[in-house]
Motif scaffolding. Structure first.
Motif, PDB file in Angstrom:
ATOM      1  N   ARG A  65       0.851  -1.190   0.000  1.00  0.00           N
ATOM      2  CA  ARG A  65       0.000   0.000   0.000  1.00  0.00           C
ATOM      3  C   ARG A  65       0.882   1.234   0.000  1.00  0.00           C
ATOM      4  O   ARG A  65       1.940   1.258   0.612  1.00  0.00           O
ATOM      5  N   THR A  66       0.422   2.274  -0.688  1.00  0.00           N
ATOM      6  CA  THR A  66       1.189   3.515  -0.818  1.00  0.00           C
ATOM      7  C   THR A  66       0.414   4.655  -0.167  1.00  0.00           C
ATOM      8  O   THR A  66      -0.789   4.794  -0.376  1.00  0.00           O
ATOM      9  N   PHE A  67       1.131   5.481   0.618  1.00  0.00           N
ATOM     10  CA  PHE A  67       0.520   6.620   1.300  1.00  0.00           C
ATOM     11  C   PHE A  67       1.296   7.880   0.974  1.00  0.00           C
ATOM     12  O   PHE A  67       2.518   7.871   0.932  1.00  0.00           O
ATOM     13  N   LEU A  68       0.569   8.981   0.779  1.00  0.00           N
ATOM     14  CA  LEU A  68       1.169  10.295   0.568  1.00  0.00           C
ATOM     15  C   LEU A  68       1.081  11.033   1.898  1.00  0.00           C
ATOM     16  O   LEU A  68      -0.010  11.207   2.434  1.00  0.00           O
ATOM     17  N   VAL A  69       2.223  11.426   2.446  1.00  0.00           N
ATOM     18  CA  VAL A  69       2.264  12.097   3.750  1.00  0.00           C
ATOM     19  C   VAL A  69       2.841  13.489   3.561  1.00  0.00           C
ATOM     20  O   VAL A  69       4.011  13.643   3.202  1.00  0.00           O
ATOM     21  N   THR A  70       2.006  14.508   3.791  1.00  0.00           N
ATOM     22  CA  THR A  70       2.491  15.888   3.678  1.00  0.00           C
ATOM     23  C   THR A  70       3.075  16.317   5.021  1.00  0.00           C
ATOM     24  O   THR A  70       2.666  15.840   6.072  1.00  0.00           O
ATOM     25  N   GLY A  71       4.038  17.229   4.976  1.00  0.00           N
ATOM     26  CA  GLY A  71       4.667  17.721   6.196  1.00  0.00           C
ATOM     27  C   GLY A  71       5.469  16.655   6.913  1.00  0.00           C
ATOM     28  O   GLY A  71       5.530  16.644   8.144  1.00  0.00           O
ATOM     29  N   ALA A  72       6.088  15.758   6.177  1.00  0.00           N
ATOM     30  CA  ALA A  72       6.737  14.595   6.775  1.00  0.00           C
ATOM     31  C   ALA A  72       8.079  14.897   7.434  1.00  0.00           C
ATOM     32  O   ALA A  72       8.629  14.029   8.102  1.00  0.00           O
ATOM     33  N   THR A  73       8.609  16.096   7.287  1.00  0.00           N
ATOM     34  CA  THR A  73       9.920  16.364   7.879  1.00  0.00           C
ATOM     35  C   THR A  73       9.832  16.857   9.320  1.00  0.00           C
ATOM     36  O   THR A  73      10.848  16.960   9.994  1.00  0.00           O
ATOM     37  N   SER A  74       8.610  17.139   9.810  1.00  0.00           N
ATOM     38  CA  SER A  74       8.479  17.591  11.199  1.00  0.00           C
ATOM     39  C   SER A  74       7.051  17.385  11.693  1.00  0.00           C
ATOM     40  O   SER A  74       6.123  17.210  10.902  1.00  0.00           O
ATOM     41  N   GLY A  75       6.896  17.391  13.000  1.00  0.00           N
ATOM     42  CA  GLY A  75       5.577  17.379  13.628  1.00  0.00           C
ATOM     43  C   GLY A  75       4.775  16.109  13.398  1.00  0.00           C
ATOM     44  O   GLY A  75       5.306  15.000  13.359  1.00  0.00           O
ATOM     45  N   LEU A  76       3.462  16.301  13.230  1.00  0.00           N
ATOM     46  CA  LEU A  76       2.564  15.166  13.056  1.00  0.00           C
ATOM     47  C   LEU A  76       2.814  14.414  11.761  1.00  0.00           C
ATOM     48  O   LEU A  76       2.668  13.197  11.707  1.00  0.00           O
ATOM     49  N   GLY A  77       3.190  15.141  10.710  1.00  0.00           N
ATOM     50  CA  GLY A  77       3.497  14.474   9.452  1.00  0.00           C
ATOM     51  C   GLY A  77       4.658  13.504   9.614  1.00  0.00           C
ATOM     52  O   GLY A  77       4.638  12.397   9.076  1.00  0.00           O
ATOM     53  N   ARG A  78       5.665  13.921  10.361  1.00  0.00           N
ATOM     54  CA  ARG A  78       6.816  13.039  10.618  1.00  0.00           C
ATOM     55  C   ARG A  78       6.386  11.812  11.414  1.00  0.00           C
ATOM     56  O   ARG A  78       6.771  10.696  11.111  1.00  0.00           O
ATOM     57  N   TRP A  79       5.540  12.026  12.449  1.00  0.00           N
ATOM     58  CA  TRP A  79       5.062  10.917  13.261  1.00  0.00           C
ATOM     59  C   TRP A  79       4.279   9.929  12.400  1.00  0.00           C
ATOM     60  O   TRP A  79       4.470   8.722  12.518  1.00  0.00           O
ATOM     61  N   HIS A  80       3.395  10.440  11.530  1.00  0.00           N
ATOM     62  CA  HIS A  80       2.620   9.556  10.661  1.00  0.00           C
ATOM     63  C   HIS A  80       3.533   8.787   9.705  1.00  0.00           C
ATOM     64  O   HIS A  80       3.330   7.590   9.471  1.00  0.00           O
ATOM     65  N   ALA A  81       4.520   9.476   9.141  1.00  0.00           N
ATOM     66  CA  ALA A  81       5.438   8.806   8.214  1.00  0.00           C
ATOM     67  C   ALA A  81       6.212   7.690   8.925  1.00  0.00           C
ATOM     68  O   ALA A  81       6.381   6.601   8.384  1.00  0.00           O
ATOM     69  N   GLU A  82       6.668   7.949  10.140  1.00  0.00           N
ATOM     70  CA  GLU A  82       7.401   6.922  10.899  1.00  0.00           C
ATOM     71  C   GLU A  82       6.499   5.737  11.239  1.00  0.00           C
ATOM     72  O   GLU A  82       6.911   4.580  11.132  1.00  0.00           O
ATOM     73  N   ALA A  83       5.263   6.020  11.640  1.00  0.00           N
ATOM     74  CA  ALA A  83       4.330   4.934  11.971  1.00  0.00           C
ATOM     75  C   ALA A  83       4.029   4.097  10.735  1.00  0.00           C
ATOM     76  O   ALA A  83       4.052   2.859  10.785  1.00  0.00           O
ATOM     77  N   LEU A  84       3.768   4.736   9.602  1.00  0.00           N
ATOM     78  CA  LEU A  84       3.462   3.996   8.372  1.00  0.00           C
ATOM     79  C   LEU A  84       4.669   3.190   7.898  1.00  0.00           C
ATOM     80  O   LEU A  84       4.529   2.059   7.435  1.00  0.00           O
ATOM     81  N   ALA A  85       5.864   3.773   8.015  1.00  0.00           N
ATOM     82  CA  ALA A  85       7.073   3.055   7.612  1.00  0.00           C
ATOM     83  C   ALA A  85       7.305   1.842   8.524  1.00  0.00           C
ATOM     84  O   ALA A  85       7.748   0.796   8.063  1.00  0.00           O
ATOM     85  N   SER A  86       6.989   1.976   9.800  1.00  0.00           N
ATOM     86  CA  SER A  86       7.152   0.839  10.707  1.00  0.00           C
ATOM     87  C   SER A  86       6.176  -0.288  10.371  1.00  0.00           C
ATOM     88  O   SER A  86       6.396  -1.432  10.741  1.00  0.00           O
ATOM     89  N   TRP A  87       5.093   0.044   9.663  1.00  0.00           N
ATOM     90  CA  TRP A  87       4.103  -0.950   9.234  1.00  0.00           C
ATOM     91  C   TRP A  87       4.334  -1.394   7.792  1.00  0.00           C
ATOM     92  O   TRP A  87       3.450  -1.946   7.151  1.00  0.00           O
ATOM     93  N   ASN A  88       5.534  -1.145   7.269  1.00  0.00           N
ATOM     94  CA  ASN A  88       5.961  -1.590   5.927  1.00  0.00           C
ATOM     95  C   ASN A  88       5.185  -0.948   4.788  1.00  0.00           C
ATOM     96  O   ASN A  88       5.036  -1.542   3.719  1.00  0.00           O
TER      97      ASN A  88
END
Length: 118
Positions: A65-88
């Motif tokens: 599955r592919t997800f587009l995460v805006t604001g991924a370099t800081s804040g909530l966007g970063r948290w979401h990107a890390e969580a999604l990456a941890s779930w492969n």
């Protein structure tokens, strides 16, 4: 206009010890000593019954599955990107600062080797 009525307040204060009324609930000392014991037992039981900390994300396999995460370099966007990456999950990270975005993508690849490259 309407005038303020103090009757409901007088009825409420009639039962309050601070205003000279009788206490609404009478308890003896043995009941008060049992309360802390009950609280401790409830806390221990809650810890035994719950497996995960309340509010922690549940692990999910999002491979393919592919997800587009805006604001991924800081804040909530970063948290979401890390969580999604941890779930492969495969991530698309649109960023304003290309250097920070690339550095974060490299960090994600190092921390979560099972995730496809961002």
């Amino acid at each position: 206009g309407r005038r303020f009525s103090s009757k409901p307040l007088e009825r409420a204060c009639r039962h309050c010890p601070a205003f000279g009324g009788a206490p609404a609930i009478a308890m003896d000392a043995s009941v008060l000593l049992k309360v802390p014991v009950m609280v401790v037992l409830a806390a221990v039981l809650l810890k035994v019954v719950t497996k995960r900390q309340i509010g922690s994300p549940q692990p999910v396999d999002l491979q393919g599955r592919t997800f587009l995460v805006t604001g991924a370099t800081s804040g909530l966007g970063r948290w979401h990107a890390e969580a999604l990456a941890s779930w492969n999950a495969s991530l698309v990270l649109p960023v304003r600062d290309l250097g920070r975005g690339r550095a974060f993508a490299v960090e994600l690849a190092a921390r979560f080797p099972g995730a496809p490259p961002a």
